[in-house]
Motif scaffolding. Structure first.
Motif, PDB file in Angstrom:
ATOM      1  N   MET A   1       0.831  -1.203   0.000  1.00  0.00           N
ATOM      2  CA  MET A   1       0.000   0.000   0.000  1.00  0.00           C
ATOM      3  C   MET A   1       0.868   1.257   0.000  1.00  0.00           C
ATOM      4  O   MET A   1       0.545   2.243  -0.659  1.00  0.00           O
ATOM      5  CB  MET A   1      -0.948   0.001   1.207  1.00  0.00           C
ATOM      6  N   LEU A   2       1.968   1.211   0.724  1.00  0.00           N
ATOM      7  CA  LEU A   2       2.893   2.345   0.755  1.00  0.00           C
ATOM      8  C   LEU A   2       3.410   2.641  -0.652  1.00  0.00           C
ATOM      9  O   LEU A   2       3.442   3.796  -1.100  1.00  0.00           O
ATOM     10  CB  LEU A   2       4.050   2.054   1.703  1.00  0.00           C
ATOM     11  N   ASN A   3       3.819   1.598  -1.377  1.00  0.00           N
ATOM     12  CA  ASN A   3       4.326   1.779  -2.738  1.00  0.00           C
ATOM     13  C   ASN A   3       3.243   2.301  -3.677  1.00  0.00           C
ATOM     14  O   ASN A   3       3.515   3.137  -4.552  1.00  0.00           O
ATOM     15  CB  ASN A   3       4.896   0.455  -3.259  1.00  0.00           C
ATOM     16  N   ASP A   4       2.013   1.808  -3.502  1.00  0.00           N
ATOM     17  CA  ASP A   4       0.903   2.280  -4.340  1.00  0.00           C
ATOM     18  C   ASP A   4       0.646   3.765  -4.123  1.00  0.00           C
ATOM     19  O   ASP A   4       0.443   4.526  -5.074  1.00  0.00           O
ATOM     20  CB  ASP A   4      -0.375   1.484  -4.023  1.00  0.00           C
ATOM     21  N   ILE A   5       0.641   4.183  -2.857  1.00  0.00           N
ATOM     22  CA  ILE A   5       0.389   5.596  -2.531  1.00  0.00           C
ATOM     23  C   ILE A   5       1.497   6.475  -3.100  1.00  0.00           C
ATOM     24  O   ILE A   5       1.238   7.543  -3.665  1.00  0.00           O
ATOM     25  CB  ILE A   5       0.275   5.781  -1.005  1.00  0.00           C
TER      26      ILE A   5
ATOM     27  N   ALA B   1       1.076   9.404  -5.873  1.00  0.00           N
ATOM     28  CA  ALA B   1       1.531  10.765  -5.553  1.00  0.00           C
ATOM     29  C   ALA B   1       2.501  11.279  -6.615  1.00  0.00           C
ATOM     30  O   ALA B   1       2.456  12.446  -7.010  1.00  0.00           O
ATOM     31  CB  ALA B   1       2.192  10.781  -4.175  1.00  0.00           C
ATOM     32  N   THR B   2       3.373  10.391  -7.093  1.00  0.00           N
ATOM     33  CA  THR B   2       4.323  10.769  -8.142  1.00  0.00           C
ATOM     34  C   THR B   2       3.585  11.161  -9.414  1.00  0.00           C
ATOM     35  O   THR B   2       3.894  12.173 -10.049  1.00  0.00           O
ATOM     36  CB  THR B   2       5.300   9.615  -8.426  1.00  0.00           C
ATOM     37  N   ASP B   3       2.586  10.354  -9.797  1.00  0.00           N
ATOM     38  CA  ASP B   3       1.801  10.650 -11.002  1.00  0.00           C
ATOM     39  C   ASP B   3       1.063  11.975 -10.871  1.00  0.00           C
ATOM     40  O   ASP B   3       0.881  12.694 -11.860  1.00  0.00           O
ATOM     41  CB  ASP B   3       0.796   9.524 -11.263  1.00  0.00           C
ATOM     42  N   ALA B   4       0.603  12.289  -9.642  1.00  0.00           N
ATOM     43  CA  ALA B   4      -0.170  13.516  -9.428  1.00  0.00           C
ATOM     44  C   ALA B   4       0.714  14.713  -9.090  1.00  0.00           C
ATOM     45  O   ALA B   4       0.204  15.824  -8.916  1.00  0.00           O
ATOM     46  CB  ALA B   4      -1.184  13.297  -8.305  1.00  0.00           C
ATOM     47  N   GLY B   5       2.033  14.491  -8.970  1.00  0.00           N
ATOM     48  CA  GLY B   5       2.940  15.579  -8.613  1.00  0.00           C
ATOM     49  C   GLY B   5       2.755  16.052  -7.187  1.00  0.00           C
ATOM     50  O   GLY B   5       3.005  17.210  -6.865  1.00  0.00           O
ATOM     51  N   GLN B   6       2.319  15.150  -6.315  1.00  0.00           N
ATOM     52  CA  GLN B   6       2.020  15.500  -4.921  1.00  0.00           C
ATOM     53  C   GLN B   6       3.181  15.092  -4.018  1.00  0.00           C
ATOM     54  O   GLN B   6       3.757  14.012  -4.176  1.00  0.00           O
ATOM     55  CB  GLN B   6       0.738  14.775  -4.473  1.00  0.00           C
ATOM     56  N   THR B   7       3.521  15.941  -3.058  1.00  0.00           N
ATOM     57  CA  THR B   7       4.553  15.593  -2.084  1.00  0.00           C
ATOM     58  C   THR B   7       3.922  14.867  -0.912  1.00  0.00           C
ATOM     59  O   THR B   7       2.775  15.133  -0.550  1.00  0.00           O
ATOM     60  CB  THR B   7       5.275  16.852  -1.565  1.00  0.00           C
TER      61      THR B   7
ATOM     62  N   ALA C   1       7.438   6.936   7.810  1.00  0.00           N
ATOM     63  CA  ALA C   1       6.949   6.521   9.132  1.00  0.00           C
ATOM     64  C   ALA C   1       5.535   7.036   9.371  1.00  0.00           C
ATOM     65  O   ALA C   1       4.692   6.335   9.937  1.00  0.00           O
ATOM     66  CB  ALA C   1       7.890   7.030  10.222  1.00  0.00           C
ATOM     67  N   VAL C   2       5.267   8.266   8.925  1.00  0.00           N
ATOM     68  CA  VAL C   2       3.929   8.835   9.087  1.00  0.00           C
ATOM     69  C   VAL C   2       2.930   8.093   8.207  1.00  0.00           C
ATOM     70  O   VAL C   2       1.828   7.742   8.638  1.00  0.00           O
ATOM     71  CB  VAL C   2       3.942  10.338   8.735  1.00  0.00           C
ATOM     72  N   LEU C   3       3.314   7.849   6.960  1.00  0.00           N
ATOM     73  CA  LEU C   3       2.447   7.113   6.050  1.00  0.00           C
ATOM     74  C   LEU C   3       2.154   5.703   6.571  1.00  0.00           C
ATOM     75  O   LEU C   3       1.023   5.217   6.481  1.00  0.00           O
ATOM     76  CB  LEU C   3       3.093   7.017   4.662  1.00  0.00           C
TER      77      LEU C   3
ATOM     78  N   ALA D   1      -7.656  10.495   5.530  1.00  0.00           N
ATOM     79  CA  ALA D   1      -6.286  10.984   5.738  1.00  0.00           C
ATOM     80  C   ALA D   1      -5.356  10.573   4.604  1.00  0.00           C
ATOM     81  O   ALA D   1      -4.570  11.384   4.106  1.00  0.00           O
ATOM     82  CB  ALA D   1      -5.753  10.486   7.074  1.00  0.00           C
ATOM     83  N   LEU D   2      -5.431   9.314   4.176  1.00  0.00           N
ATOM     84  CA  LEU D   2      -4.521   8.828   3.127  1.00  0.00           C
ATOM     85  C   LEU D   2      -4.826   9.435   1.764  1.00  0.00           C
ATOM     86  O   LEU D   2      -3.998   9.365   0.851  1.00  0.00           O
ATOM     87  CB  LEU D   2      -4.581   7.300   3.040  1.00  0.00           C
TER      88      LEU D   2
END
Length: 431
Positions: free
Chosen positions: A49-53, A57-63, A68-70, A229-230
């Protein structure tokens, strides 16, 4: 006594050496990160799930915040998921391969590709199609168990519907939808004074950072304990009458970019941000008249048999549909329509399950569908007529009821999950 050959000795020596090396250097394949009652959450699930998120985020240009928080947010999500799946298992809920195939076919069609093309694209990108299938199956099961568990907890009174319907009719031309985000810090009403003070300080600090220009979605992913949140706290587009009651007054009349809060509720403190606002156009009510034949798979009738029978019926009826009523009366297993020749009367397509509604929305007049699967069984449906009605009292009442029911479903779903967590044995294992 049998003689042991040199070759056998060499083979045994090699096996012993391999076993010794395996024992000397154990390899960690996976590990349990959380025990949830009698089930577990694995490290591999969190990592996936971490890798998917991160990929999204990379595709959407989101930081994104630190891993650890994720991981904390993901672990919470997987605990809820495990509780829901365990509940579904106890209730005996299942999704058959035929239902799963139909759902994936619908997803592929919406993307404008075939299932085989979608599979090839996944595998070319290094993803597992079989894993995707099981994830879709789990999502369907979670949707079913949530609806079953929550729907009996929802009650919508005639007075509530009347009041909202009147308001909708008055505000029709000026009604608005809002795209908003949400950050929550948990502080239940039965929390200690110190816990409430700590939560207040935390939400005030988040508000301070947002006022200083901090990215809302990043703060939501980092700090929110809310259900989105995610997703960066993003609740998407909603009519103000559909949002949870505690937010409605604050959002009503708010403008684009406005930051609202902190807002106190029985479960904690909240901050809202209005990402965008748009007007709602007048909506005409479209109704369709249709008829169908339903076959329900059973021990006697297999999935493939039900589908092949309906394929035969559809082929026959496309040549001459005068036999539709006769076939429906003889074979259809829908007790409400079989005696009427399969007739469903005039209705809004949205009252039907999604797969059925999709067929009605895509068929031409007098066209007969291919066999398709819903939770009720296998169907073929014929679209007979369409009509468009002006908005009426019934329309506003129906819409008001749906908005209130959606709002209460959202509220009760969150409450149901919290109750399951409160009564569950949850052990988060330190690495």
């Amino acid at each position: 006594m049998k003689r042991i050959t040199l070759a056998a000795v060499q083979a045994i020596t090699l096996l012993l050496a391999l076993n010794f090396n395996a024992m000397a250097e154990p390899q960690l394949i996976d590990r349990v990160v959380v025990r949830v009652n009698n089930a577990v959450v694995l490290e591999s699930e969190v990592t996936r799930m971490l890798n998917d998120i991160k990929a999204r985020a990379t595709d959407a240009g989101q930081t994104l915040p630190r891993d650890a928080v994720l991981r904390t947010q993901i672990t919470d999500r997987l605990i809820d998921r495990q509780l829901q799946l365990s509940m579904a298992d106890r209730m005996g809920l299942r999704v058959t391969d035929a239902q799963l195939d139909q759902t994936i076919a619908n997803v592929a069609a919406q993307e404008g590709v075939t299932v085989e093309q979608m599979r090839r694209d996944m595998e070319a990108g290094g993803a597992s199609y079989q894993l995707y299938r099981e994830q879709v199956r789990e999502e369907l099961i979670i949707g079913d168990v949530t609806r079953i568990a929550v729907r009996n907890r929802i009650s919508v009174s005639p007075q509530e519907v009347e009041g909202l319907a009147s308001m909708l009719e008055q505000e029709n031309q000026n009604n608005q939808e809002m795209h908003f985000g949400h950050i929550m810090v948990v502080a239940a009403t039965d929390a200690s004074k110190q816990e409430i003070e700590d939560a207040q300080k935390r939400i005030d600090r988040i508000m301070e950072l947002l006022n200083e220009g901090s990215d809302f979605r990043r703060q939501a992913t980092t700090s929110s304990q809310g259900p989105k949140a995610l997703e960066g706290g993003d609740w998407g587009w909603m009519n103000v009458n559909e949002v949870p009651t505690i937010f409605a007054d604050s959002l009503r009349g708010a403008s684009k970019g406005e930051l609202l809060g902190p807002i106190r509720s029985p479960v904690g403190f909240h901050i809202l941000k209005v990402f965008d606002v748009r007007g709602v156009e007048a909506v005409e009510l479209e109704e369709v008249r249709s008829r169908h034949i339903l076959l329900q798979p059973s021990i006697i009738m297999s999935e493939s048999k039900a589908r092949s029978m309906l394929e035969s019926f559809a082929q026959q009826l496309r040549q001459d549909d005068s036999k539709f009523a006769e076939l429906a009366e003889e074979y259809s297993e829908d007790p409400g329509s079989a005696s009427q020749g399969g007739e469903l009367g005039w209705s809004n397509p949205d009252i039907f399950v999604p797969e059925f509604a999709k067929q009605l929305n895509t068929l031409q007049i007098n066209e007969i569908s291919e066999p398709f699967r819903t939770t009720h069984g296998w169907h073929i449906v014929q679209l007979l007529e369409k009509r468009v009605l002006d908005a009426s009292d019934k329309r506003w009442n129906d819409r008001a009821y749906q908005m209130i029911a959606n709002r209460k479903f959202t509220e009760e779903s969150a409450r149901w999950l919290r109750e399951m967590r409160d009564s569950a044995y949850i052990d988060v294992i330190d690495e």
